[in-house]
Structures are given as C-alpha cells and as structure tokens.
Design an enzyme around this catalytic site. Structure first.
Site, PDB file in Angstrom:
ATOM      1  N   GLU A  38       0.798  -1.234   0.000  1.00  0.00           N
ATOM      2  CA  GLU A  38       0.000   0.000   0.000  1.00  0.00           C
ATOM      3  C   GLU A  38       0.833   1.288   0.000  1.00  0.00           C
ATOM      4  OE1 GLU A  38      -2.792  -0.462   3.217  1.00  0.00           O
ATOM      5  OE2 GLU A  38      -3.543  -2.353   2.441  1.00  0.00           O
TER       6      GLU A  38
ATOM      7  N   ASN B 244       2.056  -5.257  -3.122  1.00  0.00           N
ATOM      8  CA  ASN B 244       0.646  -5.560  -2.829  1.00  0.00           C
ATOM      9  C   ASN B 244      -0.122  -4.274  -2.535  1.00  0.00           C
ATOM     10  OD1 ASN B 244      -1.352  -7.685  -2.172  1.00  0.00           O
ATOM     11  ND2 ASN B 244      -1.204  -6.937  -0.056  1.00  0.00           N
TER      12      ASN B 244
ATOM     13  N   HIS C 119     -10.362  -5.918  -2.285  1.00  0.00           N
ATOM     14  CA  HIS C 119     -11.440  -5.639  -1.322  1.00  0.00           C
ATOM     15  C   HIS C 119     -12.527  -4.912  -2.117  1.00  0.00           C
ATOM     16  CE1 HIS C 119      -9.141  -6.999   2.071  1.00  0.00           C
ATOM     17  NE2 HIS C 119      -8.125  -6.239   1.719  1.00  0.00           N
TER      18      HIS C 119
ATOM     19  N   GLU D 241      -6.377 -10.596  -1.275  1.00  0.00           N
ATOM     20  CA  GLU D 241      -7.194 -10.320  -0.074  1.00  0.00           C
ATOM     21  C   GLU D 241      -8.678 -10.230  -0.436  1.00  0.00           C
ATOM     22  OE1 GLU D 241      -5.633  -7.005   2.203  1.00  0.00           O
ATOM     23  OE2 GLU D 241      -3.560  -7.578   1.807  1.00  0.00           O
TER      24      GLU D 241
ATOM     25  N   ASP E 241     -12.426  -9.993  -0.845  1.00  0.00           N
ATOM     26  CA  ASP E 241     -13.747 -10.024  -0.211  1.00  0.00           C
ATOM     27  C   ASP E 241     -14.646  -9.068  -0.991  1.00  0.00           C
ATOM     28  OD1 ASP E 241     -12.813  -7.554   0.908  1.00  0.00           O
ATOM     29  OD2 ASP E 241     -12.419  -8.496   2.854  1.00  0.00           O
TER      30      ASP E 241
HETATM   31  O1  G2I Z   1      -7.617  -3.636   6.346  1.00  0.00           O
HETATM   32  C1  G2I Z   1      -7.780  -4.807   5.609  1.00  0.00           C
HETATM   33  C2  G2I Z   1      -6.459  -5.271   5.000  1.00  0.00           C
HETATM   34  C3  G2I Z   1      -6.007  -4.293   3.941  1.00  0.00           C
HETATM   35  N1  G2I Z   1      -4.769  -4.749   3.326  1.00  0.00           N
HETATM   36  C4  G2I Z   1      -3.695  -5.070   4.218  1.00  0.00           C
HETATM   37  C5  G2I Z   1      -4.137  -6.012   5.307  1.00  0.00           C
HETATM   38  O2  G2I Z   1      -3.099  -6.239   6.229  1.00  0.00           O
HETATM   39  C6  G2I Z   1      -5.350  -5.480   6.026  1.00  0.00           C
HETATM   40  O3  G2I Z   1      -5.682  -6.430   7.042  1.00  0.00           O
HETATM   41  C7  G2I Z   1      -6.253  -5.931   8.201  1.00  0.00           C
HETATM   42  C8  G2I Z   1      -6.524  -7.060   9.156  1.00  0.00           C
HETATM   43  O4  G2I Z   1      -7.415  -7.976   8.582  1.00  0.00           O
HETATM   44  C9  G2I Z   1      -7.169  -6.483  10.429  1.00  0.00           C
HETATM   45  O5  G2I Z   1      -7.306  -7.516  11.404  1.00  0.00           O
HETATM   46  O6  G2I Z   1      -5.409  -5.002   8.783  1.00  0.00           O
HETATM   47  C10 G2I Z   1      -6.033  -4.350   9.865  1.00  0.00           C
HETATM   48  C11 G2I Z   1      -5.165  -3.225  10.361  1.00  0.00           C
HETATM   49  O7  G2I Z   1      -5.023  -2.259   9.377  1.00  0.00           O
HETATM   50  C12 G2I Z   1      -6.308  -5.371  10.969  1.00  0.00           C
HETATM   51  O8  G2I Z   1      -7.029  -4.757  12.016  1.00  0.00           O
HETATM   52  C13 G2I Z   1      -6.399  -4.802  13.252  1.00  0.00           C
HETATM   53  C14 G2I Z   1      -7.179  -3.885  14.170  1.00  0.00           C
HETATM   54  O9  G2I Z   1      -7.101  -2.562  13.653  1.00  0.00           O
HETATM   55  C15 G2I Z   1      -6.567  -3.919  15.540  1.00  0.00           C
HETATM   56  O10 G2I Z   1      -7.352  -3.143  16.432  1.00  0.00           O
HETATM   57  C16 G2I Z   1      -6.494  -5.374  16.029  1.00  0.00           C
HETATM   58  O11 G2I Z   1      -5.790  -5.422  17.257  1.00  0.00           O
HETATM   59  O12 G2I Z   1      -6.437  -6.123  13.773  1.00  0.00           O
HETATM   60  C17 G2I Z   1      -5.764  -6.221  14.998  1.00  0.00           C
HETATM   61  C18 G2I Z   1      -5.711  -7.700  15.395  1.00  0.00           C
HETATM   62  O13 G2I Z   1      -6.984  -8.251  15.461  1.00  0.00           O
END
Ligand code: G2I
Length: 466
Positions: free
Chosen positions: A164, A205, A241, A269, A271
């Site tokens: 990103e 990515n 996404h 990724e 969805d």
């Molecule tokens: O945002 C969706 C994805 C976009 N592309 C990059 C990916 O790495 C990203 O994944 C998401 C995760 O699926 C989430 O799970 O990235 C988020 C962060 O930008 C993740 O969220 C974080 C929450 O913000 C936190 O509060 C939490 O502690 O997940 C953490 C673990 O559950």
C-alpha cells in the site's frame, strides 16, 4: 434418479421450500449410490495449476469449527496480522515470531503453502519506527527485512514485501519510509528481501489496483521500471477488497498487462462487501462477482492464485471498518457455504455430486426446515460430514433437530455447532445453545467427523423445527 449438480441442488432446495405449511411432508431427493466426496476449493484450484487460500489470524486458531474448515478447504494461508512489524519487531532490534510461527505451523500441518504478509507497511507499525532518525531508517528497514524474511526463509512462498505505498491518484503515500527515505525505499526493500530469502517470490501488494486507473498505472510504471533496472520483483498482489456489483470491468485486462511485464499476479485479499443484512438478490450478485474474479484470474496464465481475506462472515474485518456493511466472504457466520462459495467452486471446475435434501414440516404454524447433508471429506477409515439447516418457514425458528440413520456401520465422532446423541444407528443432532434461532430462509451449518470402514452413502436426513 441421478445425483444433482450444484445448480440442480439449489433448484431442489427451492422446491422443498415450497411445501412449507403442509403437514408432515417428507421429501427425500436424490440419494446417490456412492458418496464420492466433493473436492475442496484448494483441490480444484490445484487442478488448474493455482492455489485457493484464506487469510487467518491467531485468535481463531482455537476455534475447532473454524479450523476444521481452514485446515481442509484451502491450499494456502496468508498470515493476516502477526507477521506485521508491530508483532515481529515491537521494540527496535527485538524480534518476536511466536504468533506468526503458530500460523505457519498450522499451515505446514495441513500441507498448505504460506504467503508472508507484510514486511514494509505504513500501518501496524510500532511507534518507535516513526521516531527513527532519517539517517538510520534505511538500516532499520533492511535489518527488519533481513531478520523477518530470514526467519521465514524456506517456509514462505511469497512475501508481500511492500504494501500500500500509493495514493488513489497514483502519487506516493507519504509514509514514514517515503518521507525519510524518498522514492528509492521500495526498491531497497525488494533488494533486502531477495538477499534474505532468495527463493521466495517477492510481491508488491495494494488495494484499488484491480482495474486500470491512476493508482494501478502508477504501480504498473513502477514494476516496469523495476524490471528494466533489474530490481528483484516477482509479482503484484491485487488485494481485491471489492464492493457488491462493482468488480472492475478491466480486471482481466489489468491482470494481463502486469503479467506481460514478466511478473506473476495474485488476488491476495479478496472479499466483496454488501450492505447487511444479506438477502437472496445480494447473495446472487455476490456469487456472480466472485465468479467474475475467479474467471479473470483463470484467464491469465500468470495469475497464480486467489486468497480470500478470511473465509467466514463472522471473521471479517469489514463490519468494524465499514459500519452497516459485511457478509463479504464465502461462508456465513456458522460456516455454512454461501452462494459465493458455490460460484467459486463452479468457476474452479467443480460439480456437485453428493447431496440429499429432505423437508419435514411440523404443522400449520409456518415452521419448517430442510437439512442438506454433504460428505465434505473422506479418507481411509474416516470422513467429514456437514449438514446445512435452512429455515423454510415464515417465522424464525427457536430450535431445530436433524436425524439420520447410519446404515453401513459408520459412526459420528466429534461434532461442532450442534449437540449430538446416538441410539444404535440413529443419530439425532439438536441445535447448540447459540444457533437455534434461524431467520426465515436463513441457514446454519453443523459439521462432524466420523469413522467409516465400508461404503459411506449419503443418508436421508430429516429436519424438524421447534
Ligand atoms: O484492512 C484490511 C487489509 C487491507 N490490506 C492489508 C491487510 O493487512 C489489512 O488487514 C487488516 C486485518 O485484517 C485487520 O485484522 O489489517 C487491519 C489493520 O489495518 C487489521 O485490524 C487490526 C485492528 O485494527 C486492531 O485493532 C487489532 O488489534 O487487527 C488487529 C488484530 O486483530
């Protein structure tokens, strides 16, 4: 009667729903003579020379209903969070791979390949990185990559090296790396990753680069320039996404133009979110959208695989970030397969061969349900079964019961999302305390493993509501 195809199965389910309201109607459909297990999405993709995988996160690995699907359905896993900088180098020079290792170990135990995610990203970055002096940041970034990619050397097939790095208009995102190191930081990251793990395929990515536009043009120009300069890049990850009904019309063409630069492409990724709640029309659109994405990947030889960003609507990042939206994945909250699952299944070449649908209604109060029984996996001496209960009535159920007979000496062992009792050959499964309520036309799914030493035909399962 021959076994129904996937489409026929859905027609039969609709027929079954139409008899709701009559008294004690039982309709057994198409019990096939043998129970060849349906292939998994991972197996179907492998037959096409691709992988089909899912992201996952550590907390869910303790949920056996979840891991039963994660471990069996997919050929590939992406570490959804815990290889990110925040987890792997929480303090400068102190590395922690505990949680990332757990997911890699799960994948290895289930013969799944791993995409590593992600080495350099502006998000989920510990605060200390932001305050590293400009003159030290290149060394800090190289050291991070050397350690993390070095640790996972040999266990990760792809790395999302940089994630990103572009804005929507195609300019560079003003991350700490961009601000302190300038444009060259991306190339430096790729060189460091190649040095740390020469066999991993190195990916750039990003999101909103699925179709042709300012942002994907910027990535395209960067990749072209990297190839010209000999900067080691092997692939581009299109996160995907997506929004219901808005798969970019240029998706396939865009995949092809990246491939023509001499890099692989992965859908990393996937969805497809909708306004919740789901309904049949949205589900159908979503299924069509998933089919379009799979077909676009299959149309380009260098599109090597597809990963969903977790697989169950109960474990998606969408609702917390887009209030009022969700239901973006291929399994529902209870691990029932959605129309989007079957669209992927069919696009990957699958045809459904083993299913039984039975309706029993309980009276004139509008209540009723169908039970659709599938053998989802079969191995020497054992099998995995799955039953989807659909409320065919006009009011929500308060409970349901599914019964079938084990005619060939099979047993039912561990069962999830239901409460099982057996009496000789008779199996009775009642709802668990959390899934007795099923909305009209809603579904819930339970699963189980069992033993089977002879034939394992699909039984006729009956469903009653309470
Ligand atoms: O945002 C969706 C994805 C976009 N592309 C990059 C990916 O790495 C990203 O994944 C998401 C995760 O699926 C989430 O799970 O990235 C988020 C962060 O930008 C993740 O969220 C974080 C929450 O913000 C936190 O509060 C939490 O502690 O997940 C953490 C673990 O559950």
């Amino acid at each position: 009667m021959s076994a129904p195809t996937g489409r026929a199965r859905r027609v039969l389910a609709a027929t079954a729903a139409a008899v709701v309201g009559t008294l004690a109607v039982g309709m057994a459909v198409a019990a096939p003579s043998s129970a060849a297990a349906e292939p998994t999405l991972g197996q179907l993709a492998a037959a096409k020379g691709r992988y089909f995988g899912s992201a996952t996160d550590n907390p869910t690995l303790t949920n056996s209903a979840y891991t039963a699907v994660l471990g069996s359905e997919f050929g590939q896993i992406t570490v959804g969070n815990t290889q990110k900088w925040q987890y792997t180098e929480p303090r400068r020079g102190q590395f922690d791979y505990t949680q990332g290792d757990q997911i890699v170990a799960f994948a290895q135990a289930h013969n799944q390949i791993v995409r590593g995610h992600t080495l350099v990203w502006h998000n989920q970055l510990p605060d200390w990185v932001t305050s590293v002096p400009a003159g030290e940041l290149l060394g800090v970034m190289r050291n991070h990559i050397a350690n993390v990619a070095g640790h996972y050397k040999g266990t990760v097939v792809h790395w999302d090296v940089v994630n990103e790095a572009f804005e929507e208009n195609g300019t560079r995102r003003q991350s700490v790396f961009q601000q302190k190191l300038g444009d060259s930081y991306i190339a430096e990251a790729f060189k460091a990753a190649r040095a740390a793990d020469p066999n991993a395929k190195l990916y750039y990515n990003d999101y909103n680069i699925e179709g042709i536009g300012a942002k994907s043009d910027a990535v395209y120009n960067m990749v072209r320039s990297f190839k010209q300069q000999g900067i080691p890049i092997d692939g581009v990850g299109l996160q995907a996404h997506l929004v219901l009904g808005q798969v970019p019309s240029s998706l396939r063409q865009n995949i092809q133009r990246f491939a023509d630069l001499g890099v692989d492409v992965a859908i990393t990724e996937l969805d497809i979110r909708m306004r919740t709640p789901r309904d049949a029309a949205k589900d159908a659109q979503q299924a069509a959208d998933y089919r379009t994405v799979v077909n676009a990947c299959l149309a380009v030889t260098r599109c090597v695989g597809i990963t969903v960003w977790d697989f169950s609507d109960g474990y998606s990042w969408i609702p917390s970030v887009f209030p009022g939206e969700g239901a973006a994945l291929i399994y529902d909250e209870n691990f029932g397969k959605k129309p989007s699952y079957w669209a992927v299944f069919e696009a990957l070449g699958g045809t459904t061969t083993t299913t039984t649908t039975t309706t029993t209604t309980t009276g004139g109060n509008g209540a009723g349900c169908t039970a659709t029984y599938r053998v989802v996996g079969q191995w020497n001496g054992g099998y995995q079964g799955e039953v989807t209960v659909r409320n065919t009535g006009a009011t929500a159920t308060t409970g349901w019961t599914v019964r079938w007979t084990l005619a060939q000496g099979q047993t039912v062992g561990s069962l999830w999302n239901g409460v099982v009792s057996t009496n000789g050959q008779e199996v009775t499964v009642r709802n668990a305390n959390y899934n007795g309520t099923v909305a009209p036309n809603g579904t819930t799914t339970f699963g189980f493993t069992g033993s089977s030493t002879g034939t394992n035909p699909v039984p006729t399962a009956t469903c009653t509501t309470s």
